[in-house]
Design an enzyme around this catalytic site. Structure first.
Site, short mmCIF file in Angstrom:
data_model
loop_
_atom_site.label_atom_id
_atom_site.label_comp_id
_atom_site.label_asym_id
_atom_site.label_seq_id
_atom_site.Cartn_x
_atom_site.Cartn_y
_atom_site.Cartn_z
CB SER A 150 -0.90 0.00 1.24
OG SER A 150 -1.48 1.27 1.46
CE1 TYR A 163 -3.30 -2.72 4.96
CE2 TYR A 163 -2.88 -0.41 4.42
CZ TYR A 163 -3.20 -1.69 4.03
OH TYR A 163 -3.41 -1.97 2.69
CE LYS A 167 -0.88 -4.46 3.00
NZ LYS A 167 -0.95 -5.75 2.27
#
Length: 255
Positions: A150, A163, A167
């Site tokens: 991402s 998150y 990532k």
């Protein structure tokens, strides 16, 4: 068959897509099947995987195997790789797409359980599955792994810190495994920006809010899941035969 068709042809290959029952994963699974691959659709809910697999078989004529697995659980992953080989006798492409980013109002609300779950699904699981699948690919003479990351990994926002961190770790895994599994196996990152999926709708329920965050992007809009397919097929196929350890951004022109 023209030159471009040959480059992107996946006939005779087997493609495993995690998180393949919806969103970007579903679009990529359909894309691979349309290019001639047999596919494995893996996620936690078997019924959802089975429904997508049936659609793929009906529309493309390719074989599709549904498989229920929790991608964040280390001990469930060998069974997934074994099942793919038992059904098809090979695995040529792994797309580590499964991921999640729970919603929280303040960073103090992030519990250890939540943090561990985010890291498990977005980093630990893809690492372990890549090692298991990559070792077999190397033994068989070749293969390719696509890690779906991402833009949050390089532009972290307060709302996605766990998150984004996971990532970012996945980006590092790509480069390390490209060296470890090469030259037989290629490993690349597909770094996605904002797409109109169930995940982004969970972050921002208001359509105006969903649009606001991408107005600074060059294309000034959110992506349609189908718009990730071309880049994904490039990394899955021989079109990217001299590409490994790379990051391909598909984000509408993130500033």
């Amino acid at each position: 068959m023209g030159y471009a068709d040959e480059l992107f042809d996946l006939s005779g290959r087997v493609v495993l897509v995690t998180g393949g029952s919806r969103g970007l994963g579903r679009a990529m699974a359909f894309g691979a099947a349309r290019c001639g691959a047999d596919v494995v659709v893996a996620s936690r809910k078997y019924d959802a995987c089975a429904a997508v697999s049936t659609e793929i078989e009906k529309e493309t004529g390719r074989a599709a195997l549904p498989y229920a697995v929790h991608l964040g659980r280390w001990d469930e992953l060998p069974g997934l790789v074994d099942a793919v080989h038992a059904r098809f006798g090979r695995l040529d492409v792994l797309v580590n797409n499964a991921g999640m980013s729970p919603v929280y109002d303040d960073l103090t609300e992030v519990t250890e359980k939540m943090f561990d779950a985010v890291v498990g699904l977005n980093l630990k699981g893809p690492f372990r599955l890549s090692v298991l699948a990559g070792a077999r690919m190397a033994e068989a003479g070749g293969g390719t792994i696509v890690n779906v990351s991402s833009t949050g990994s390089v532009r972290p926002r307060p709302a996605i810190v766990p998150y984004a961190a996971a990532k970012a770790g996945l980006n590092a895994v790509t480069e390390g495994l490209a060296q470890a599994l090469g030259p037989a196996v290629r490993v690349n990152t597909l770094m996605c920006g904002p797409f109109d999926t169930w995940a982004t709708r969970g972050w921002q329920q208001d359509p105006e809010q969903l649009t606001e965050g991408v107005r600074a992007h060059a294309l000034q809009r959110i992506g349609d899941p189908r718009e990730v397919v071309g880049a994904a097929l490039y990394l899955m196929s021989d079109a990217s035969s001299y590409t490994s350890g790379a990051t391909l951004r598909v984000d509408g022109g993130m500033p």
